[in-house]
Write an enzyme that holds these catalytic residues in place. Sequence first.
Site, PDB file in Angstrom:
ATOM      1  N   LYS A 440       0.963  -1.642   0.011  1.00  0.00           N
ATOM      2  CA  LYS A 440       0.096  -0.184   0.343  1.00  0.00           C
ATOM      3  C   LYS A 440       1.264   0.760   0.468  1.00  0.00           C
ATOM      4  O   LYS A 440       1.924   1.162   0.971  1.00  0.00           O
ATOM      5  CB  LYS A 440      -0.518  -0.152   1.166  1.00  0.00           C
ATOM      6  N   TRP A 543      -9.167   0.256   0.918  1.00  0.00           N
ATOM      7  CA  TRP A 543     -10.498   1.789   2.310  1.00  0.00           C
ATOM      8  C   TRP A 543      -9.990   2.136   2.399  1.00  0.00           C
ATOM      9  O   TRP A 543     -10.871   2.599   4.316  1.00  0.00           O
ATOM     10  CB  TRP A 543     -11.472  -0.109   2.484  1.00  0.00           C
ATOM     11  N   HIS A 544      -8.533   3.019   2.589  1.00  0.00           N
ATOM     12  CA  HIS A 544      -8.198   3.609   3.476  1.00  0.00           C
ATOM     13  C   HIS A 544      -8.443   4.875   2.487  1.00  0.00           C
ATOM     14  O   HIS A 544      -8.332   6.222   2.907  1.00  0.00           O
ATOM     15  CB  HIS A 544      -7.010   3.325   3.415  1.00  0.00           C
ATOM     16  N   TYR A 545      -9.592   5.379   1.948  1.00  0.00           N
ATOM     17  CA  TYR A 545      -9.742   6.600   1.038  1.00  0.00           C
ATOM     18  C   TYR A 545     -10.060   7.477   2.267  1.00  0.00           C
ATOM     19  O   TYR A 545     -10.926   7.535   3.765  1.00  0.00           O
ATOM     20  CB  TYR A 545     -11.009   6.715   0.111  1.00  0.00           C
TER      21      TYR A 545
END
Length: 605
Positions: A440, A543-545
Site C-alpha cells: 500500500k 478502503w483507506h480513502y
Amino acid sequence: MGLPPSVLFNPFFITSLLLFFTNSLVFATSSSQGNKKETPEYKYPFIRRASTFSTSSKGSSDGGKSSSLSSSRGSYEYIIVGGGTAGCPLAATLSKKYNVLVLERGGVPFNNFNVSYMQNFHISLADTSPTSASQYFISTDGVYNSRARVLGGGTCINAGFYTRASSSYVKRAGWDTKLVNESYPWVEKQLVHKPKLAPWQKAVRDALLDVGVSPFNGFTYDHKYGTKVGGTIFEANGRRHTAAELLSSSDPNNLDVLIHATVQRITFDTRGKRPKAVGVIFKDENGKQHEALLSKRRGSEIIVSSGAIGSPQLLLLSGIGPKEDLKKLNISLVHHNKFVGKGMQDNPMNTIFIPTKKHVEQSLIQTVGITKKGVYIEASSGFGQTNDSILCHHGLLSAEIGQLSTIPPKQRTQEAIQRYKDSKQDLPFEAFKGGFILEKIALPMSKGDLKLINTNIDDNPNVTFNYFSHPQDLRRCVEGIRIMESLVKSVNFTNTIGIKLDEETTEKLLNMSVKANINLIPKHTNDTKSLEQFCKDTVITIWHYHGGCQVGKVVAHDYRVFGVDRLRVVDGSTFRTSPGTNPQATVMMMGRYMGVKILRERLGR
C-alpha cells in the site's frame, strides 16, 4: 512442488481466487445469512428503528409545516449524523453530559454473522442486498470499493488491524498530545486484542526482516519503521468487536440511537448574518420523512460523521459547496465553498497471490512492514476453502459478472456466464489454498474529487481518486512490488509455504494478477515487463480513502464548518493523509478526543 501450472495459472482459477479479498469480488452467499432479526442486546436499550420515534406537527425551521421529531427526553443538544467509526465514540462521550441523538442509515451489527465473524469477512463485502452492512461503489477510475452502512461503520466490515498514528501525524494535525494518549487507551481497553499470530503472518514477518525491513518492533500499537505485529479488533476465536460497542460507555439516559434513519439534508436558519444549522431531515425504514431539531441552548450542534463519502455528499445536498455545481442540481445555496468534495484520496494497493499445496490458516492483517520507501507491506491468507465457496453463485460483484468485462458486449450472454460458472466448479479444491502479500502506498500525492450525480442520498456520488496520476506514487508502487518479489523468494518464506519461487515463477504470479478481473481498467501486454504499467493496471483499494471535508479548507482546526454556525464534521473526510498503516484506530480515537474537547469547551474544564 505446489500445484501444477495447468491449475496454478488457469485464469478462471486466479480470477476466482483474487476477487474474494481485493475488492469485495468475493464468495457471497445468500444475504439472509447476514440479516438476522435486529434485536439490540441488553446493553443498548437506546437503539431502536427510526419508525418507532414519535412525530408531531410543528413549525419547521424554514417557516413551513412539517413532521418534526419530538423526544421523550426533550430537545437534543447534539445530533450526530452517522453512527460509525467516529460517531459512536463521539456519541458515547457527549452523552455523559448532554442529550444526544444518533441517526444511522444502516442496521445493527450485533446479530449479523457476516459482520461478527472473521470467516465471513469476504461475504459481508460481497453482499449487495439493500440491507447489507456494506454499500459497494465503483470509482470513475474503474476500481471497485465499499462504504459502510451499519452501526459501527467501517469497523464492521474491515480487516480489523489496529495501529496508532505516528507522533509526527498527531503533531501535524494540531491535536493535544496528552489527550490523544488518553483517548487511544479508552478505545483499546474496550475493543482491541493482541492477535494470535497465524503461520502466514509469521512467515511474512520473518521474510520482511530477511529483506531488510527492520528492526523487529514486536507487538505494538505504535507506528515505527521496521516490522511489527499490531493489534486487532478480532478475538482469538474470530469474533469481531466494533465501534458500536463503545456505545456501552454512554449514559443511556441521555442517548437515542435510531437505526435505518437516512439523513437527507441539514436544515438552516438563514435569517441572520450567518446560516445556522437547526435540524436535519431524515427518512425512516418505511420511507416516511421526519425532522429532528436541535435545542436552542447555546453550544448545541449538528455533527456530521458519515465518512469520506457520506459527509461531503451530505454537505453538498444541504447547500454547502461549489455554487455552480449546486445550481446545476437546483440545490439552494447556503454557503459557497469550492473545496467541498475536493482532495479525495485513496491509498492504492497492489497484491501478489501465492498459491500453496497445503492448508493455510485464515488470517487478516496482523503483521506489517513499515518501510522508509513510502510503502507498507501487509498480508492475508486462507479464504475460499470450502466446497460452498467454490460452487456458489457469487452475487452481482462476482467473477461471473466481472468475467463479462473481457467479453465483447454482444457476446455477454447468460450462456457465457454459465460457461464460466461451470469451468470454476471443475476446479480442484486445492486450487483455493494460499495467501496474499499486499503493498500500500503510504502517503499518496494523487488527488481526486467527489461530485453529486443527483439529489438522492441513497445513490453513490461520482468519486474519482486519480490513482498514480502523480509520478511519486508510481515510483513508490514499483519499490513496493520489488520488496514483495524479494520477500516471496526469501528462505524463511519459501520454507514456510513449501514452494520455491524463482524469477520465472514470480513473474507468473504477477501475470495472474493482471489476468484476474480485479478492476475495470484495461490491461496491457507488457504489464509484467513494466512494473509501472503493472501498478496502474492492477491497482485496487484497501478502503483507506479520505478527504472531501479537509481541515483548513472545509472545516477549521476545531472541525467547525466554515461559513455556517452550529455544524461540525468529525471523521476521516477531514484528513489530508491517512493516519498510520490503517486508519480505524485514529478515527475511533478522534471520536473520543473530540467528544472530550467539546465537553471541556462547554463545561469550562
